[in-house]
Design a protein around this motif. Sequence first.
Motif, PDB file in Angstrom:
ATOM      1  N   THR A  91      68.856   4.712   9.024  1.00 20.04           N
ATOM      2  CA  THR A  91      67.763   4.222   9.869  1.00 20.04           C
ATOM      3  C   THR A  91      68.278   3.599  11.162  1.00 20.04           C
ATOM      4  O   THR A  91      67.486   3.327  12.068  1.00 20.04           O
ATOM      5  CB  THR A  91      66.907   3.182   9.117  1.00 20.04           C
ATOM      6  N   ARG A  94      67.243   5.429  14.322  1.00 16.97           N
ATOM      7  CA  ARG A  94      65.861   5.443  14.793  1.00 16.97           C
ATOM      8  C   ARG A  94      65.698   4.550  16.013  1.00 16.97           C
ATOM      9  O   ARG A  94      66.175   3.420  16.043  1.00 16.97           O
ATOM     10  CB  ARG A  94      64.917   4.947  13.697  1.00 16.97           C
ATOM     11  N   ARG A 100      63.465   0.244  10.336  1.00  7.90           N
ATOM     12  CA  ARG A 100      64.803   0.598  10.795  1.00  7.90           C
ATOM     13  C   ARG A 100      65.676  -0.655  10.823  1.00  7.90           C
ATOM     14  O   ARG A 100      65.179  -1.770  10.990  1.00  7.90           O
ATOM     15  CB  ARG A 100      64.751   1.229  12.183  1.00  7.90           C
ATOM     16  N   TRP A 149      66.091  -6.057   9.699  1.00  9.19           N
ATOM     17  CA  TRP A 149      65.065  -5.015   9.691  1.00  9.19           C
ATOM     18  C   TRP A 149      64.094  -5.216  10.849  1.00  9.19           C
ATOM     19  O   TRP A 149      63.759  -6.344  11.204  1.00  9.19           O
ATOM     20  CB  TRP A 149      64.288  -5.042   8.377  1.00  9.19           C
TER      21      TRP A 149
END
Length: 323
Positions: A91, A94, A100, A149
Amino acid sequence: MQLLQEASQPRRQLGRGLIMALPFLGPLAWLLHDVLTGGESPAGNKTAFGPLMSKLRFLNATFEVPLSQGSFLLNLSGLLGFVALVLCLMTLRRRAGGPRLRLAPTMKGPIIAVAIAALVSPTWLNGVALVHIRLPLVLMLLFLAATRWEGVSKAQARGLAVVFLALLVARGALVERYAARHDAEINDLLAVLQAVPPGARVLPLRARGHQRDLRLSHVQGYAVSTRSAFVPTLFLGVHAITLAPRWKDYAHPALFALDECFTLPDTCYPAEIAPTFVQDWQQKFTHILLLDAAPSYLQKLPELTPLATVGRFTVYRTAAGLG
């Protein structure tokens, strides 16, 4: 590296970095002096890079319990954790849309440096083996500390929390079971060692076919701390241990407990490949510590007297132990 990269005043930052390094300079200077001026190490000075695949394999070392019996579920949980970490890493590419991970810009340099060091670490360094398995754990912890995150909805956050909590609980429970088993076996070992008199010379052996089970590779060291015994496998030249010259044929700097077949020349191996310390073992060692409960050739040797068996461990007395 990171300090200099971001510094508006590189010289000042370099000075700060050198000050931060001061606590490490003393031990490093002592190590260099010892290596350059000390006598030849019993462990030798072997240095080898090893195959590249060994480096890639040990990137998974944090999640694996290698070559241990009964660890399938533990390794499976580790594999699932490794897969989850790889999916999270994916991720990072991204730019937008969906959950992500974002890597702190200030941590890119340290992570790259540790990753490179992990890949180029030799498998042997100056007589010390398995050097390349040290840094993968550091790399993983550094990565966890350097990421956060983004773009995660509440529902996605709950889903991620459930997945990682399930992995954490499962892994923790399996590690606890594994550790409890090991703890019980160590208690058995401490009990059986009561049959060893203080100052004995103990030869640790594995039952035929069990030598590659490395989980108990170094447990014979408990005989040193609990019975003041001599064992032949204490990493001479690697740790700060010096052996009196007259005992040099009684020890090896880097071996585990040997296959019992080495006590019976030409039974399983040619006699000439037996390490020096196990040759003439009947005179060199007063006791044998067998680390496995499997059927053993030792049971058939008339010169051995079984003294105690607790769990998987058995202590035998040799003819030299009668003196």
